[in-house]
Design a protein around this motif. Sequence first.
Motif, PDB file in Angstrom:
ATOM      1  N   ALA A  84      -2.598  -4.464   8.732  1.00 56.39           N
ATOM      2  CA  ALA A  84      -3.629  -5.513   8.804  1.00 56.39           C
ATOM      3  C   ALA A  84      -3.331  -6.512   9.914  1.00 56.39           C
ATOM      4  CB  ALA A  84      -3.724  -6.236   7.466  1.00 56.39           C
ATOM      5  N   GLY A  85      -2.075  -6.654  10.247  1.00 54.94           N
ATOM      6  CA  GLY A  85      -1.710  -7.568  11.319  1.00 54.94           C
ATOM      7  C   GLY A  85      -1.984  -7.011  12.696  1.00 54.94           C
ATOM      8  N   GLY A  86      -2.338  -5.729  12.766  1.00 51.40           N
ATOM      9  CA  GLY A  86      -2.717  -5.144  14.048  1.00 51.40           C
ATOM     10  C   GLY A  86      -1.746  -4.139  14.626  1.00 51.40           C
ATOM     11  N   LEU A  87      -0.718  -3.794  13.862  1.00 54.71           N
ATOM     12  CA  LEU A  87       0.249  -2.808  14.365  1.00 54.71           C
ATOM     13  C   LEU A  87      -0.248  -1.383  14.092  1.00 54.71           C
ATOM     14  CD1 LEU A  87       3.491  -4.607  13.176  1.00 54.71           C
ATOM     15  CD2 LEU A  87       2.797  -4.221  15.559  1.00 54.71           C
ATOM     16  N   PRO A  88       0.095  -0.440  14.974  1.00 51.40           N
ATOM     17  CA  PRO A  88      -0.337   0.948  14.781  1.00 51.40           C
ATOM     18  C   PRO A  88       0.548   1.669  13.768  1.00 51.40           C
ATOM     19  CG  PRO A  88       0.996   0.788  16.744  1.00 51.40           C
ATOM     20  CD  PRO A  88       0.858  -0.618  16.217  1.00 51.40           C
ATOM     21  N   THR A  89       0.086   2.819  13.325  1.00 51.19           N
ATOM     22  CA  THR A  89       0.887   3.699  12.462  1.00 51.19           C
ATOM     23  C   THR A  89       0.790   5.111  13.029  1.00 51.19           C
ATOM     24  OG1 THR A  89       0.307   2.338  10.555  1.00 51.19           O
ATOM     25  CG2 THR A  89       1.252   4.510  10.097  1.00 51.19           C
ATOM     26  N   PRO A  90       1.895   5.788  13.317  1.00 49.58           N
ATOM     27  CA  PRO A  90       3.271   5.304  13.200  1.00 49.58           C
ATOM     28  C   PRO A  90       3.551   4.190  14.210  1.00 49.58           C
ATOM     29  CG  PRO A  90       3.200   7.703  13.489  1.00 49.58           C
ATOM     30  CD  PRO A  90       1.839   7.179  13.786  1.00 49.58           C
ATOM     31  N   ALA A 118       0.812  -1.221   0.000  1.00 48.64           N
ATOM     32  CA  ALA A 118       0.000   0.000   0.000  1.00 48.64           C
ATOM     33  C   ALA A 118       0.849   1.277   0.000  1.00 48.64           C
ATOM     34  CB  ALA A 118      -0.936  -0.014   1.210  1.00 48.64           C
ATOM     35  N   CYS A 119       1.979   1.229   0.687  1.00 48.40           N
ATOM     36  CA  CYS A 119       2.802   2.444   0.785  1.00 48.40           C
ATOM     37  C   CYS A 119       3.347   2.877  -0.580  1.00 48.40           C
ATOM     38  CB  CYS A 119       3.952   2.235   1.758  1.00 48.40           C
ATOM     39  SG  CYS A 119       5.001   0.814   1.369  1.00 48.40           S
ATOM     40  N   LEU A 120       3.483   1.931  -1.507  1.00 48.67           N
ATOM     41  CA  LEU A 120       3.984   2.263  -2.842  1.00 48.67           C
ATOM     42  C   LEU A 120       2.973   3.085  -3.636  1.00 48.67           C
ATOM     43  CD1 LEU A 120       5.495  -1.195  -3.858  1.00 48.67           C
ATOM     44  CD2 LEU A 120       6.768   0.845  -3.144  1.00 48.67           C
ATOM     45  N   ALA A 121       1.712   2.983  -3.234  1.00 49.27           N
ATOM     46  CA  ALA A 121       0.652   3.698  -3.949  1.00 49.27           C
ATOM     47  C   ALA A 121       0.211   4.950  -3.205  1.00 49.27           C
ATOM     48  CB  ALA A 121      -0.536   2.771  -4.167  1.00 49.27           C
ATOM     49  N   GLY A 122       1.000   5.362  -2.221  1.00 49.58           N
ATOM     50  CA  GLY A 122       0.730   6.638  -1.572  1.00 49.58           C
ATOM     51  C   GLY A 122      -0.013   6.580  -0.261  1.00 49.58           C
ATOM     52  N   PHE A 123      -0.346   5.384   0.186  1.00 49.87           N
ATOM     53  CA  PHE A 123      -0.997   5.297   1.498  1.00 49.87           C
ATOM     54  C   PHE A 123       0.065   5.462   2.588  1.00 49.87           C
ATOM     55  CE2 PHE A 123      -3.751   3.113  -1.443  1.00 49.87           C
ATOM     56  CZ  PHE A 123      -5.003   3.579  -1.082  1.00 49.87           C
ATOM     57  N   ASN A 124      -0.281   6.210   3.612  1.00 49.37           N
ATOM     58  CA  ASN A 124       0.689   6.543   4.660  1.00 49.37           C
ATOM     59  C   ASN A 124       0.778   5.424   5.699  1.00 49.37           C
ATOM     60  OD1 ASN A 124       1.364   9.077   3.527  1.00 49.37           O
ATOM     61  ND2 ASN A 124      -0.526   9.929   4.362  1.00 49.37           N
ATOM     62  N   THR A 125       1.219   4.270   5.241  1.00 52.59           N
ATOM     63  CA  THR A 125       1.209   3.076   6.085  1.00 52.59           C
ATOM     64  C   THR A 125       2.580   2.741   6.662  1.00 52.59           C
ATOM     65  OG1 THR A 125       1.557   1.771   4.064  1.00 52.59           O
ATOM     66  CG2 THR A 125      -0.710   2.012   4.840  1.00 52.59           C
ATOM     67  N   ARG A 126       3.610   3.471   6.290  1.00 55.96           N
ATOM     68  CA  ARG A 126       4.955   3.109   6.745  1.00 55.96           C
ATOM     69  C   ARG A 126       5.121   3.329   8.248  1.00 55.96           C
ATOM     70  NH1 ARG A 126       9.857   5.264   3.716  1.00 55.96           N
ATOM     71  NH2 ARG A 126      10.744   3.499   4.849  1.00 55.96           N
ATOM     72  N   TYR A 127       6.133   2.721   8.801  1.00 59.71           N
ATOM     73  CA  TYR A 127       6.356   2.811  10.251  1.00 59.71           C
ATOM     74  C   TYR A 127       6.411   4.252  10.736  1.00 59.71           C
ATOM     75  CZ  TYR A 127      11.197   4.141   9.457  1.00 59.71           C
ATOM     76  OH  TYR A 127      12.320   4.830   9.072  1.00 59.71           O
ATOM     77  N   ASN A 128       6.898   5.152   9.873  1.00 61.22           N
ATOM     78  CA  ASN A 128       7.023   6.562  10.258  1.00 61.22           C
ATOM     79  C   ASN A 128       5.812   7.394   9.861  1.00 61.22           C
ATOM     80  OD1 ASN A 128       7.373   6.569   7.532  1.00 61.22           O
ATOM     81  ND2 ASN A 128       9.446   7.411   7.534  1.00 61.22           N
ATOM     82  N   GLY A 129       4.736   6.728   9.434  1.00 61.58           N
ATOM     83  CA  GLY A 129       3.512   7.437   9.066  1.00 61.58           C
ATOM     84  C   GLY A 129       3.579   8.079   7.694  1.00 61.58           C
TER      85      GLY A 129
END
Length: 155
Positions: free
Chosen positions: A42-48, A6-17
Motif C-alpha cells: 500500500a505504501g507503493g513498493l513492488p512485489t517482489p 495480508a501475508c498471514l492470510a495467504g496473500f503473496n505480498t512478502r518481499y519474495n512474492g
Amino acid sequence: MIIISACLAGFNTRYNGENSCNAVFEDLIRIKKAVPFCPEQAGGLPTPRMPAEIIGEDGFAVIKGKAVVLTKDGKNVTEYFIRGAKEMLKLAELIGADTAILKSKSPSCGCRFIYNGKFDGTLKEGMGVTAALLATYGLKVIDSDEYLLYGLYQK
Ligand code: SF4
C-alpha cells in the motif's frame, strides 16, 4: 474487529512474492473477524521487492525521523514504509479495529523483534514501522507467532 497482515492470510505480498499463510488467520477473515492489509504494498513498493531493514533503533524512531529503512542494496525506502503504515492505520480506523495481528520480524509488521539493520539475520527487540504507528494510535498489536501460541490473551 481485527486488522491483520495480508501475508498471514495467504496473500503473496512478502518481499519474495510469497506468503506466510496459516489457516488460523484465514479463518479469522472467513468468519469476518479480521481484514487483511499489506502496508508495504500500500505504501507503493513492488512485489517482489528487495528486502529492507530498519537502520537505527526501531519503528518508533523511524516515525520520529530518527531512523531510516534501507533496502539490502542501500536504497532509502523510509517514505514508502511510513506511507504504508498510515494507510493501514486509516483502514484500521475505518473498520473500527482495536487489535492488529502482525507478521513477526517484519520491518513493517514486527511487534516484538525486528532484524538489526545489518542484513546478517540477527534479531533484536523492537517494533516495525507499521506496528509502531498502530500502537501509537492505541491499537493492541499482537505478534503473529505469539498469537499462534496464546491467542488474544498473550502476556
Ligand atoms: S509488510 Fe507486513 S503484510 Fe506486507 S508482506 Fe510484509 S509482513 Fe506481510
